[in-house]
Design an enzyme around this catalytic site. Structure first.
Site, PDB file in Angstrom:
ATOM      1  CG  ASP A 178      -1.860   1.224   1.231  1.00  0.00           C
ATOM      2  OD1 ASP A 178      -2.432   1.537   0.176  1.00  0.00           O
ATOM      3  OD2 ASP A 178      -2.012   1.872   2.276  1.00  0.00           O
ATOM      4  CB  SER A 179       0.169   4.733  -0.904  1.00  0.00           C
ATOM      5  OG  SER A 179      -1.014   4.805  -0.136  1.00  0.00           O
TER       6      SER A 179
ATOM      7  CB  CYS B 207      -3.063   0.698  -2.558  1.00  0.00           C
ATOM      8  SG  CYS B 207      -3.142   2.451  -2.959  1.00  0.00           S
TER       9      CYS B 207
ATOM     10  CD  GLU C 203      -1.254   7.660   5.902  1.00  0.00           C
ATOM     11  OE1 GLU C 203      -0.109   7.967   6.217  1.00  0.00           O
ATOM     12  OE2 GLU C 203      -1.567   6.532   5.459  1.00  0.00           O
TER      13      GLU C 203
ATOM     14  CB  CYS D  64      -9.979   4.663   0.004  1.00  0.00           C
ATOM     15  SG  CYS D  64      -8.414   5.196   0.735  1.00  0.00           S
TER      16      CYS D  64
ATOM     17  CG  HIS E  76      -5.867   5.267   4.283  1.00  0.00           C
ATOM     18  ND1 HIS E  76      -5.196   4.724   3.227  1.00  0.00           N
ATOM     19  CD2 HIS E  76      -4.932   5.850   5.061  1.00  0.00           C
ATOM     20  CE1 HIS E  76      -3.898   4.974   3.361  1.00  0.00           C
ATOM     21  NE2 HIS E  76      -3.718   5.662   4.472  1.00  0.00           N
TER      22      HIS E  76
HETATM   23  N1  DGL Z   1      -4.917   3.356   0.602  1.00  0.00           N
HETATM   24  C1  DGL Z   1      -5.017   4.004  -0.681  1.00  0.00           C
HETATM   25  C2  DGL Z   1      -6.235   3.508  -1.454  1.00  0.00           C
HETATM   26  O1  DGL Z   1      -6.821   2.531  -1.130  1.00  0.00           O
HETATM   27  C3  DGL Z   1      -5.133   5.503  -0.616  1.00  0.00           C
HETATM   28  C4  DGL Z   1      -4.104   6.230   0.135  1.00  0.00           C
HETATM   29  C5  DGL Z   1      -3.373   7.242  -0.677  1.00  0.00           C
HETATM   30  O2  DGL Z   1      -3.948   8.223  -1.157  1.00  0.00           O
HETATM   31  O3  DGL Z   1      -2.182   7.025  -0.790  1.00  0.00           O
HETATM   32  O4  DGL Z   1      -6.626   4.113  -2.407  1.00  0.00           O
END
Ligand code: DGL
Length: 279
Positions: free
Chosen positions: A16-17, A79, A164, A198, A200
């Site tokens: 993931d990012s 992600c 975050e 997403c 997150h």
């Molecule tokens: N976790 C990433 C997703 O599912 C988004 C986080 C980011 O913007 O880096 O899209």
């Protein structure tokens, strides 16, 4: 540069990012505890959600190559932004030259597959990063399987930074949770199912459920991705036997180790050890 990659069995890579993929990893580990995993968060360069197609592709490819170099024969892009902007190119253009026997899978397809049996009105909403919404990946994937479903999307650019920065339970967060939900529902009053597209966003679930009108189903991805991976491994014994089974999980980040350990505990509810690496 052509790399020589190890061909022995290895852990499953989860990328993931940043921290969001940990919500997917924990569900995968609940469902498939017997496998070994390497989690890689590109925290130093997160968020990806506002970055261009080219940059997300370039960063994601670097991460996949790194995980391959660490012995992963199977990598999950946990992600949505990376799945939306990089997965197809990596599968079509990079895997054949890097190593056609390895696999890279994303999180959008497994999410979309279940939608047909959830929505009754056939009107679905997606809340995701700006990058995922702009890529149109959700409507495209939904229409491949369910051409009759209408999909509306709303970008939630502030949700990832709030999570975050450990503000998921903060008072100020309510405003932005309500705002994006209302904006999405104003686009189509018949929406009865909302995908949290997403990784997150499950951290915001208590507030999302507070502001989501009754009668609308909120879909999170963790269990769907975990069940889909379980099904994939049972249908592909040739990949399954390349994944080691020792029940271990290690963590790698491109940011400082202290920062990752502190924030990851919010996502995982456990303390972990992490090592910093460069991509
Ligand atoms: N976790 C990433 C997703 O599912 C988004 C986080 C980011 O913007 O880096 O899209």
């Amino acid at each position: 540069m052509k790399q020589i990659l190890p061909s022995t069995p290895g852990p499953i890579g989860v990328f993931d990012s940043g921290y969001g993929g940990l919500t997917i990893l924990s569900k995968i580990r609940e469902t498939l505890p017997q496998y070994d995993y390497i989690y890689l968060g590109d925290n130093a360069r997160a968020p990806y959600g506002t970055r261009s197609f080219e940059v997300v592709y370039e960063f994601t490819l670097q991460a996949v190559i790194k995980l391959f170099g660490m012995g992963c024969q199977l990598v999950i892009l946990a992600c949505n932004t990376a799945s939306a902007k990089a997965l197809r190119s990596i599968q079509m253009n990079d895997l054949p030259r890097l190593d056609p026997t390895r696999r890279v899978l994303g999180v959008i397809r497994p999410t979309v597959e279940c939608i047909g049996s959830i929505t009754r009105s056939r009107h679905v909403g997606v809340l995701a990063t700006a990058g995922t919404i702009k890529s149109e990946s959700y409507p495209l994937e939904v229409h491949k399987l369910f051409p009759d479903i209408k999909v509306s999307g709303e970008a939630c650019p502030l949700w990832v930074p709030l999570v975050e920065n450990n503000e998921a339970q903060g008072d100020g967060t309510d405003y932005f949770v309500r705002k994006y939900i209302n904006e999405l529902l104003a686009k189509d009053r018949l929406i009865d199912t909302v995908i949290l597209g997403c990784t997150h966003f499950p951290l915001l679930l208590p507030k999302i459920q507070q502001y989501m009108p009754a009668g609308i189903t909120t879909v999170t991805q963790g269990e769907l991705v975990a069940d889909s991976l379980k099904d994939y491994l049972s249908r592909h014994p040739e990949i399954d036997k390349k994944c080691t089974k020792g029940g271990r999980c290690v963590y790698r980040t491109t940011e400082s180790e202290d920062k990752f350990t502190e924030s990851a505990s919010v996502f995982l509810n456990e303390s972990i050890k992490v090592e910093r690496i460069e991509l």
